[in-house]
Structures are given as C-alpha cells and as structure tokens.
Design a protein around this motif. Structure first.
Motif, PDB file in Angstrom:
ATOM      1  N   ILE A  32       0.837  -1.204   0.000  1.00  0.00           N
ATOM      2  CA  ILE A  32       0.000   0.000   0.000  1.00  0.00           C
ATOM      3  C   ILE A  32       0.870   1.251   0.000  1.00  0.00           C
ATOM      4  N   ASN A  33       1.951   1.264   0.771  1.00  0.00           N
ATOM      5  CA  ASN A  33       2.849   2.415   0.804  1.00  0.00           C
ATOM      6  C   ASN A  33       3.484   2.669  -0.560  1.00  0.00           C
ATOM      7  N   HIS A  34       3.901   1.617  -1.249  1.00  0.00           N
ATOM      8  CA  HIS A  34       4.500   1.787  -2.582  1.00  0.00           C
ATOM      9  C   HIS A  34       3.468   2.268  -3.600  1.00  0.00           C
ATOM     10  N   ILE A  35       2.253   1.782  -3.481  1.00  0.00           N
ATOM     11  CA  ILE A  35       1.180   2.257  -4.363  1.00  0.00           C
ATOM     12  C   ILE A  35       0.910   3.739  -4.103  1.00  0.00           C
ATOM     13  N   ALA A  36       0.908   4.146  -2.839  1.00  0.00           N
ATOM     14  CA  ALA A  36       0.677   5.556  -2.492  1.00  0.00           C
ATOM     15  C   ALA A  36       1.786   6.451  -3.048  1.00  0.00           C
ATOM     16  N   THR A  37       3.022   5.984  -3.002  1.00  0.00           N
ATOM     17  CA  THR A  37       4.136   6.764  -3.548  1.00  0.00           C
ATOM     18  C   THR A  37       4.005   6.905  -5.060  1.00  0.00           C
ATOM     19  N   LYS A  38       3.667   5.831  -5.730  1.00  0.00           N
ATOM     20  CA  LYS A  38       3.475   5.898  -7.188  1.00  0.00           C
ATOM     21  C   LYS A  38       2.341   6.848  -7.543  1.00  0.00           C
ATOM     22  N   GLN A  39       1.262   6.777  -6.797  1.00  0.00           N
ATOM     23  CA  GLN A  39       0.122   7.656  -7.053  1.00  0.00           C
ATOM     24  C   GLN A  39       0.507   9.121  -6.803  1.00  0.00           C
ATOM     25  N   GLN A  40       1.266   9.376  -5.739  1.00  0.00           N
ATOM     26  CA  GLN A  40       1.710  10.738  -5.451  1.00  0.00           C
ATOM     27  C   GLN A  40       2.586  11.275  -6.576  1.00  0.00           C
ATOM     28  N   THR A  41       3.499  10.443  -7.067  1.00  0.00           N
ATOM     29  CA  THR A  41       4.394  10.859  -8.149  1.00  0.00           C
ATOM     30  C   THR A  41       3.621  11.099  -9.442  1.00  0.00           C
ATOM     31  N   ASP A  42       2.697  10.218  -9.766  1.00  0.00           N
ATOM     32  CA  ASP A  42       1.888  10.383 -10.973  1.00  0.00           C
ATOM     33  C   ASP A  42       1.019  11.640 -10.895  1.00  0.00           C
ATOM     34  N   THR A  43       0.459  11.911  -9.713  1.00  0.00           N
ATOM     35  CA  THR A  43      -0.362  13.116  -9.523  1.00  0.00           C
ATOM     36  C   THR A  43       0.487  14.371  -9.642  1.00  0.00           C
ATOM     37  N   LEU A  44       1.685  14.350  -9.062  1.00  0.00           N
ATOM     38  CA  LEU A  44       2.589  15.493  -9.181  1.00  0.00           C
ATOM     39  C   LEU A  44       2.931  15.762 -10.637  1.00  0.00           C
ATOM     40  N   ARG A  45       3.239  14.717 -11.366  1.00  0.00           N
ATOM     41  CA  ARG A  45       3.560  14.877 -12.792  1.00  0.00           C
ATOM     42  C   ARG A  45       2.361  15.426 -13.567  1.00  0.00           C
ATOM     43  N   MET A  46       1.164  14.915 -13.271  1.00  0.00           N
ATOM     44  CA  MET A  46      -0.045  15.382 -13.939  1.00  0.00           C
ATOM     45  C   MET A  46      -0.291  16.871 -13.643  1.00  0.00           C
ATOM     46  N   HIS A  47      -0.098  17.288 -12.385  1.00  0.00           N
ATOM     47  CA  HIS A  47      -0.284  18.693 -12.031  1.00  0.00           C
ATOM     48  C   HIS A  47       0.733  19.586 -12.737  1.00  0.00           C
ATOM     49  N   LEU A  48       1.971  19.127 -12.797  1.00  0.00           N
ATOM     50  CA  LEU A  48       2.995  19.904 -13.504  1.00  0.00           C
ATOM     51  C   LEU A  48       2.636  20.064 -14.978  1.00  0.00           C
ATOM     52  N   GLU A  49       2.250  18.972 -15.604  1.00  0.00           N
ATOM     53  CA  GLU A  49       1.932  19.021 -17.029  1.00  0.00           C
ATOM     54  C   GLU A  49       0.700  19.869 -17.318  1.00  0.00           C
ATOM     55  N   SER A  50      -0.248  19.916 -16.391  1.00  0.00           N
ATOM     56  CA  SER A  50      -1.460  20.716 -16.627  1.00  0.00           C
ATOM     57  C   SER A  50      -1.243  22.197 -16.327  1.00  0.00           C
ATOM     58  N   GLU A  51      -0.316  22.535 -15.440  1.00  0.00           N
ATOM     59  CA  GLU A  51      -0.125  23.931 -15.026  1.00  0.00           C
ATOM     60  C   GLU A  51       1.015  24.643 -15.745  1.00  0.00           C
ATOM     61  N   ILE A  52       1.986  23.903 -16.239  1.00  0.00           N
ATOM     62  CA  ILE A  52       3.156  24.515 -16.884  1.00  0.00           C
ATOM     63  C   ILE A  52       3.189  24.041 -18.332  1.00  0.00           C
ATOM     64  N   PRO A  53       2.756  24.900 -19.263  1.00  0.00           N
ATOM     65  CA  PRO A  53       2.605  24.468 -20.656  1.00  0.00           C
ATOM     66  C   PRO A  53       3.909  24.074 -21.357  1.00  0.00           C
ATOM     67  N   ASP A  54       5.010  24.741 -21.049  1.00  0.00           N
ATOM     68  CA  ASP A  54       6.260  24.451 -21.762  1.00  0.00           C
ATOM     69  C   ASP A  54       7.185  23.509 -20.977  1.00  0.00           C
ATOM     70  N   MET A  55       6.633  22.782 -20.027  1.00  0.00           N
ATOM     71  CA  MET A  55       7.417  21.897 -19.177  1.00  0.00           C
ATOM     72  C   MET A  55       7.875  20.654 -19.932  1.00  0.00           C
ATOM     73  N   GLU A  56       9.134  20.283 -19.732  1.00  0.00           N
ATOM     74  CA  GLU A  56       9.675  19.047 -20.290  1.00  0.00           C
ATOM     75  C   GLU A  56      10.307  18.265 -19.145  1.00  0.00           C
ATOM     76  N   VAL A  57       9.839  17.062 -18.922  1.00  0.00           N
ATOM     77  CA  VAL A  57      10.346  16.225 -17.835  1.00  0.00           C
ATOM     78  C   VAL A  57      11.725  15.687 -18.195  1.00  0.00           C
ATOM     79  N   ILE A  58      12.663  15.871 -17.289  1.00  0.00           N
ATOM     80  CA  ILE A  58      14.024  15.376 -17.465  1.00  0.00           C
ATOM     81  C   ILE A  58      14.196  14.049 -16.723  1.00  0.00           C
ATOM     82  N   SER A  59      13.695  14.011 -15.486  1.00  0.00           N
ATOM     83  CA  SER A  59      13.875  12.822 -14.662  1.00  0.00           C
ATOM     84  C   SER A  59      12.757  12.739 -13.621  1.00  0.00           C
ATOM     85  N   VAL A  60      12.333  11.512 -13.318  1.00  0.00           N
ATOM     86  CA  VAL A  60      11.326  11.266 -12.296  1.00  0.00           C
ATOM     87  C   VAL A  60      11.913  10.282 -11.300  1.00  0.00           C
ATOM     88  N   TYR A  61      11.809  10.615 -10.016  1.00  0.00           N
ATOM     89  CA  TYR A  61      12.345   9.755  -8.968  1.00  0.00           C
ATOM     90  C   TYR A  61      11.318   9.641  -7.851  1.00  0.00           C
TER      91      TYR A  61
END
Length: 133
Positions: A32-61
C-alpha cells in the motif's frame, strides 16, 4: 484424551499463526505504501503538465521508506526534474493550488544545470511499517 491432544496442537499453532498474520500485515502495508508513492508521483507529474505548458520532464524519482533517516516512520518521496522558461516563483504560484510549499516537505529548487526540481515528501498510509526501521 483426543480433545486434550487437539487443544495442545491448537495452543502450539497459535504463535505461528500470529507471526504469519503479522508478517502478512507488514507485507500488505509495504504494498500500500508503494502504491501511495506511485500515485503521489503520478499526480505530481499530472499537475505539472497541466499547469506549466512548456514543461519538459528530465527525470522522475520516487522512494518509499525512511527518507530522513530519523525515527521509525515511512515516507512517500516524489521528485521530478524538469525544464521550463518560467521562474521559481511562477512555478510555486501555479502549483500552490495543489501543494503548500514549506521549504522542507515540499519545495521547488533550481539545479546547477538550469533545470528545476520539485520535491514532495509526505507520510505513508502505513507510516509505522517495518519498511521505516
């Protein structure tokens, strides 16, 4: 005499049953903890992509565990390195709808390469899991 033998077997099996139950609970908590971390990371990425139009992801950790090294607790850590033409204050302003930037558990930092890192560290659902020891 048979009932005494069955009672003895049941009493001897009880500690094993309790240990197996505890181990399964800890494994369940880790999952459950690992699933929560993955969900948090995916949500963070989704928020970044929706709020910053010219954003390019370099690395995800992401990491699940005792990230600070102090105490017996489990954290969910998400960190994304990205590039944008926006400034740090603008990024924080855009993302403040979703996150509270406190400089410790949630912050944006500029790297030496000119990229930005957004860092989120939150408590895991099973915060006192064996994974935090």
């Amino acid at each position: 005499m048979k009932w005494l033998k069955r009672l003895g077997i049941a009493l001897l099996s009880l500690p094993i049953l309790l240990i197996v139950t505890f181990v399964l609970y800890e494994i369940f908590g880790m999952c459950i903890n690992h699933i929560a971390t993955k969900q948090q990371t995916d949500t963070l990425r989704m928020h970044l992509e929706s709020e910053i139009p010219d954003m390019e992801v370099i690395s995800v950790y992401s990491e699940t565990g005792n990230t600070s090294g102090t105490g017996n607790h489990v954290d969910c850590l998400s960190s994304i390195i990205f590039s944008t033409k926006m400034q740090k204050a603008e990024i924080e302003d855009c993302m403040s709808e979703y996150y509270v930037f406190d400089g410790w558990d949630c912050y944006v930092d500029k790297t030496e390469d000119g990229y930005y890192t957004i860092y989120i560290n939150s408590s895991a659902p099973f915060a006192h899991n064996i994974e935090g020891h």
